[in-house]
Design a protein around this motif. Structure first.
Motif, PDB file in Angstrom:
ATOM      1  N   PHE A 156      -4.292 -10.549   0.689  1.00 33.98           N
ATOM      2  CA  PHE A 156      -3.310 -10.289  -0.433  1.00 33.98           C
ATOM      3  C   PHE A 156      -3.853 -10.407  -1.720  1.00 33.98           C
ATOM      4  CE2 PHE A 156      -0.971 -11.541   3.122  1.00 33.98           C
ATOM      5  CZ  PHE A 156       0.419 -11.084   3.267  1.00 33.98           C
ATOM      6  N   GLY A 157      -3.563  -9.447  -2.781  1.00 33.65           N
ATOM      7  CA  GLY A 157      -4.066  -9.457  -4.162  1.00 33.65           C
ATOM      8  C   GLY A 157      -3.062  -9.096  -5.191  1.00 33.65           C
ATOM      9  N   TRP A 158      -2.907 -10.174  -6.136  1.00 29.21           N
ATOM     10  CA  TRP A 158      -2.131 -10.058  -7.351  1.00 29.21           C
ATOM     11  C   TRP A 158      -2.519  -8.848  -8.484  1.00 29.21           C
ATOM     12  CZ3 TRP A 158       2.816 -12.397  -6.690  1.00 29.21           C
ATOM     13  CH2 TRP A 158       2.391 -13.405  -5.788  1.00 29.21           C
ATOM     14  N   HIS A 159      -1.763  -8.340  -9.163  1.00 24.34           N
ATOM     15  CA  HIS A 159      -2.358  -7.876 -10.269  1.00 24.34           C
ATOM     16  C   HIS A 159      -1.213  -7.557 -11.295  1.00 24.34           C
ATOM     17  CE1 HIS A 159      -1.090  -3.508  -9.438  1.00 24.34           C
ATOM     18  NE2 HIS A 159      -1.016  -4.117  -8.203  1.00 24.34           N
ATOM     19  N   ASP A 160      -1.617  -7.838 -12.544  1.00 22.95           N
ATOM     20  CA  ASP A 160      -0.620  -7.463 -13.608  1.00 22.95           C
ATOM     21  C   ASP A 160      -0.848  -5.934 -13.734  1.00 22.95           C
ATOM     22  OD1 ASP A 160       0.619  -6.518 -16.129  1.00 22.95           O
ATOM     23  OD2 ASP A 160       0.646  -8.609 -16.842  1.00 22.95           O
ATOM     24  N   ASN A 161       0.439  -5.127 -13.256  1.00 25.77           N
ATOM     25  CA  ASN A 161       0.173  -3.537 -13.227  1.00 25.77           C
ATOM     26  C   ASN A 161       0.172  -2.982 -14.827  1.00 25.77           C
ATOM     27  OD1 ASN A 161       3.038  -4.997 -13.277  1.00 25.77           O
ATOM     28  ND2 ASN A 161       3.759  -2.726 -13.794  1.00 25.77           N
ATOM     29  N   GLU A 162       0.604  -3.728 -15.651  1.00 24.88           N
ATOM     30  CA  GLU A 162       0.481  -3.157 -17.065  1.00 24.88           C
ATOM     31  C   GLU A 162      -0.964  -3.520 -17.710  1.00 24.88           C
ATOM     32  OE1 GLU A 162       4.879  -2.112 -17.908  1.00 24.88           O
ATOM     33  OE2 GLU A 162       4.017  -4.307 -18.913  1.00 24.88           O
ATOM     34  N   THR A 163      -1.370  -5.026 -18.040  1.00 23.03           N
ATOM     35  CA  THR A 163      -2.278  -5.163 -18.413  1.00 23.03           C
ATOM     36  C   THR A 163      -3.789  -5.150 -17.824  1.00 23.03           C
ATOM     37  OG1 THR A 163      -2.216  -7.648 -17.949  1.00 23.03           O
ATOM     38  CG2 THR A 163      -1.193  -7.109 -20.188  1.00 23.03           C
ATOM     39  N   THR A 200      11.837  -7.385 -10.546  1.00 24.38           N
ATOM     40  CA  THR A 200      10.979  -8.050 -11.421  1.00 24.38           C
ATOM     41  C   THR A 200      10.369  -7.361 -12.636  1.00 24.38           C
ATOM     42  OG1 THR A 200       9.124  -8.136 -10.025  1.00 24.38           O
ATOM     43  CG2 THR A 200      10.503  -9.968  -9.993  1.00 24.38           C
ATOM     44  N   LEU A 201       9.962  -7.725 -13.664  1.00 22.54           N
ATOM     45  CA  LEU A 201       9.289  -7.312 -14.893  1.00 22.54           C
ATOM     46  C   LEU A 201       7.838  -6.663 -14.909  1.00 22.54           C
ATOM     47  CD1 LEU A 201      11.693  -8.047 -17.676  1.00 22.54           C
ATOM     48  CD2 LEU A 201      11.885  -5.896 -16.278  1.00 22.54           C
ATOM     49  N   SER A 202       6.864  -7.723 -14.233  1.00 26.71           N
ATOM     50  CA  SER A 202       5.520  -7.821 -14.332  1.00 26.71           C
ATOM     51  C   SER A 202       4.972  -8.240 -12.868  1.00 26.71           C
ATOM     52  CB  SER A 202       5.144  -8.318 -15.661  1.00 26.71           C
ATOM     53  OG  SER A 202       5.131  -9.807 -15.523  1.00 26.71           O
ATOM     54  N   VAL A 203       3.940  -7.511 -12.820  1.00 21.08           N
ATOM     55  CA  VAL A 203       3.018  -8.253 -11.686  1.00 21.08           C
ATOM     56  C   VAL A 203       3.341  -7.767 -10.249  1.00 21.08           C
ATOM     57  CG1 VAL A 203       1.812 -10.310 -10.561  1.00 21.08           C
ATOM     58  CG2 VAL A 203       2.245 -10.258 -12.847  1.00 21.08           C
ATOM     59  N   ASN A 204       2.324  -7.183  -9.640  1.00 23.41           N
ATOM     60  CA  ASN A 204       2.531  -6.473  -8.225  1.00 23.41           C
ATOM     61  C   ASN A 204       1.567  -7.430  -7.152  1.00 23.41           C
ATOM     62  OD1 ASN A 204       3.836  -4.643  -9.438  1.00 23.41           O
ATOM     63  ND2 ASN A 204       2.238  -2.993  -9.363  1.00 23.41           N
ATOM     64  N   LEU A 205       2.135  -7.282  -6.024  1.00 23.37           N
ATOM     65  CA  LEU A 205       1.372  -7.834  -5.008  1.00 23.37           C
ATOM     66  C   LEU A 205       0.872  -6.785  -3.678  1.00 23.37           C
ATOM     67  CD1 LEU A 205       0.149 -10.424  -3.652  1.00 23.37           C
ATOM     68  CD2 LEU A 205       2.561 -10.758  -2.610  1.00 23.37           C
ATOM     69  N   VAL A 206      -0.235  -6.883  -3.764  1.00 21.50           N
ATOM     70  CA  VAL A 206      -0.844  -5.898  -2.782  1.00 21.50           C
ATOM     71  C   VAL A 206      -0.903  -6.511  -1.321  1.00 21.50           C
ATOM     72  CG1 VAL A 206      -2.791  -4.515  -2.136  1.00 21.50           C
ATOM     73  CG2 VAL A 206      -2.030  -4.162  -4.379  1.00 21.50           C
ATOM     74  N   ASP A 207      -0.326  -6.153  -0.332  1.00 21.14           N
ATOM     75  CA  ASP A 207      -0.616  -6.512   1.067  1.00 21.14           C
ATOM     76  C   ASP A 207      -1.396  -5.685   2.092  1.00 21.14           C
ATOM     77  OD1 ASP A 207      -0.080  -7.376   3.658  1.00 21.14           O
ATOM     78  OD2 ASP A 207       1.964  -7.369   3.372  1.00 21.14           O
ATOM     79  N   LEU A 208      -2.683  -5.881   2.266  1.00 16.85           N
ATOM     80  CA  LEU A 208      -3.492  -5.130   2.768  1.00 16.85           C
ATOM     81  C   LEU A 208      -3.721  -5.368   4.256  1.00 16.85           C
ATOM     82  CD1 LEU A 208      -5.624  -2.583   2.766  1.00 16.85           C
ATOM     83  CD2 LEU A 208      -7.327  -4.352   2.009  1.00 16.85           C
ATOM     84  N   VAL A 209      -3.724  -4.565   5.331  1.00 16.84           N
ATOM     85  CA  VAL A 209      -3.643  -5.155   6.943  1.00 16.84           C
ATOM     86  C   VAL A 209      -5.062  -4.167   7.111  1.00 16.84           C
ATOM     87  CG1 VAL A 209      -2.098  -3.528   7.596  1.00 16.84           C
ATOM     88  CG2 VAL A 209      -2.913  -5.588   8.993  1.00 16.84           C
TER      89      VAL A 209
END
Length: 341
Positions: A317-324, A243-252
């Motif tokens: 879980f947390g989303w983030h736009d890795n660029e903006t 995919t081209l934008s947005v990551n998802l962090v999976d924290l335990v």
């Protein structure tokens, strides 16, 4: 406000120019951005600044021209010289330049980034993790510790670090963290290959749009530098996806005190309204990655995905736009630092 220059117009550099250019117009500071350096020709720089396949057309009017052999960008009504030097020490930034944003991706070590420290330039901000910068900044985790007198070459960590830091900090302040690990579902980047090619990381050498590609993440080193109280074993992997934008962090995490779903939700809901306002947000129900494109927060918590696997073993879980999102934190740091030096 001290004047700044920028070296490198890659993905983050271009977004930073857009954001800083819009900020300077809104703040009535036409002298804020004073110069830009990138090896690409003027016409290509203009095209890439104006149009972006992920983030759309720039709201800031962008143009350019050449005068007496010197290229200039037009950022709104502001004319900014564009240089094309490859060596930081050879960039002829104006003598009034006080701060340089090093966004080329090539000069992340302190000694390399410090080549900008000449004439009137007193500080450099690297738009990437650095192994040996004077300071790695993730505000507000450690922003108060940034000392412009001592810290001259500063790293803005990474997009994943800025997303993960508040997730960790909020959890630790509410329940205490005994141990933790993280995986990031991460978009493809220009470091990968469209088709199979040799690469120092053999997995990244495989076709980026045909596989889920497990690899390393620079976020962990940046997080340990910015948050030295993290458990020593805190580590994980990045799963590059097509995919081209947005990551998802999976924290335990294993916690020091008991937590349930209601308590976890309350901790993050309160953080959004208090210390982390504007940096942490809550995702709408049924969110998918495309919904986050263009968001400027460091992380958007998806509380519907939160799990209490046992009273002291949780998953968030947390989303983030890795660029903006990352470019927004870079601009925040630059504006704050420019006001202090």
């Amino acid at each position: 406000m001290k004047r700044i220059a920028l070296n490198g117009l890659g993905r983050i550099g271009r977004l930073a120019v857009r954001q800083l250019g819009a900020q300077q117009l809104g703040m009535g500071q036409p002298e804020f951005i004073c110069a830009v350096n990138d090896p690409a020709p003027l016409d290509q720089v203009i095209q890439l600044l104006r149009f972006d396949s992920v983030h759309g057309q720039s709201a800031l009017p962008i143009g350019g021209h050449t005068e007496n052999g010197q290229d200039f960008l037009l950022l709104g009504e502001r004319r900014v010289p564009l240089f094309h030097a490859l060596d930081p020490s050879l960039i002829p930034f104006p003598p009034e330049t006080r701060l340089v944003v090093e966004a080329s991706g090539r000069f992340t070590k302190r000694a390399d980034a410090a080549r900008h420290l000449k004439q009137g330039v007193s500080h450099v901000v690297i738009s990437a993790p650095s192994p040996d910068a004077d300071f790695t900044a993730i505000a507000p985790v450690n922003g108060a510790e940034l000392d412009p007198e001592r810290h001259r070459v500063i790293s803005n960590a990474s997009c994943t670090a800025h997303a993960t830091a508040p997730m960790l900090q909020i959890l630790d302040e509410a329940f205490g963290i005994e141990e933790a690990g993280m995986s990031t579902v991460h978009v493809v980047t220009n470091d990968q290959k469209l088709l199979d090619q040799p690469h120092k990381d053999r997995r990244r050498g495989r076709s980026a749009f045909q596989s889920i590609i497990p690899t390393t993440s620079s976020a962990f080193g940046a997080l340990h530098r910015a948050m030295p109280a993290l458990p020593p074993g805190f580590n994980g992997v990045a799963l590059r996806v097509p995919t081209l934008s947005v990551n998802l962090v999976d924290l335990v995490a294993t916690l020091r005190r008991d937590a349930d779903l209601a308590g976890l939700r309350t901790a993050y809901e309160q953080a959004v309204c208090r210390r982390w306002k504007g940096l942490v947000a809550l995702a709408d129900p049924h969110t998918v990655s495309h919904d986050i494109t263009g968001r400027r927060e460091s992380v958007i918590m998806d509380l519907d995905l939160t799990m209490a696997l046992s009273p002291r073993f949780v998953k968030v879980f947390g989303w983030h736009d890795n660029e903006t999102g990352y470019a927004a934190r870079l601009c925040d740091l630059v504006v704050d630092l420019a006001g202090r030096i």
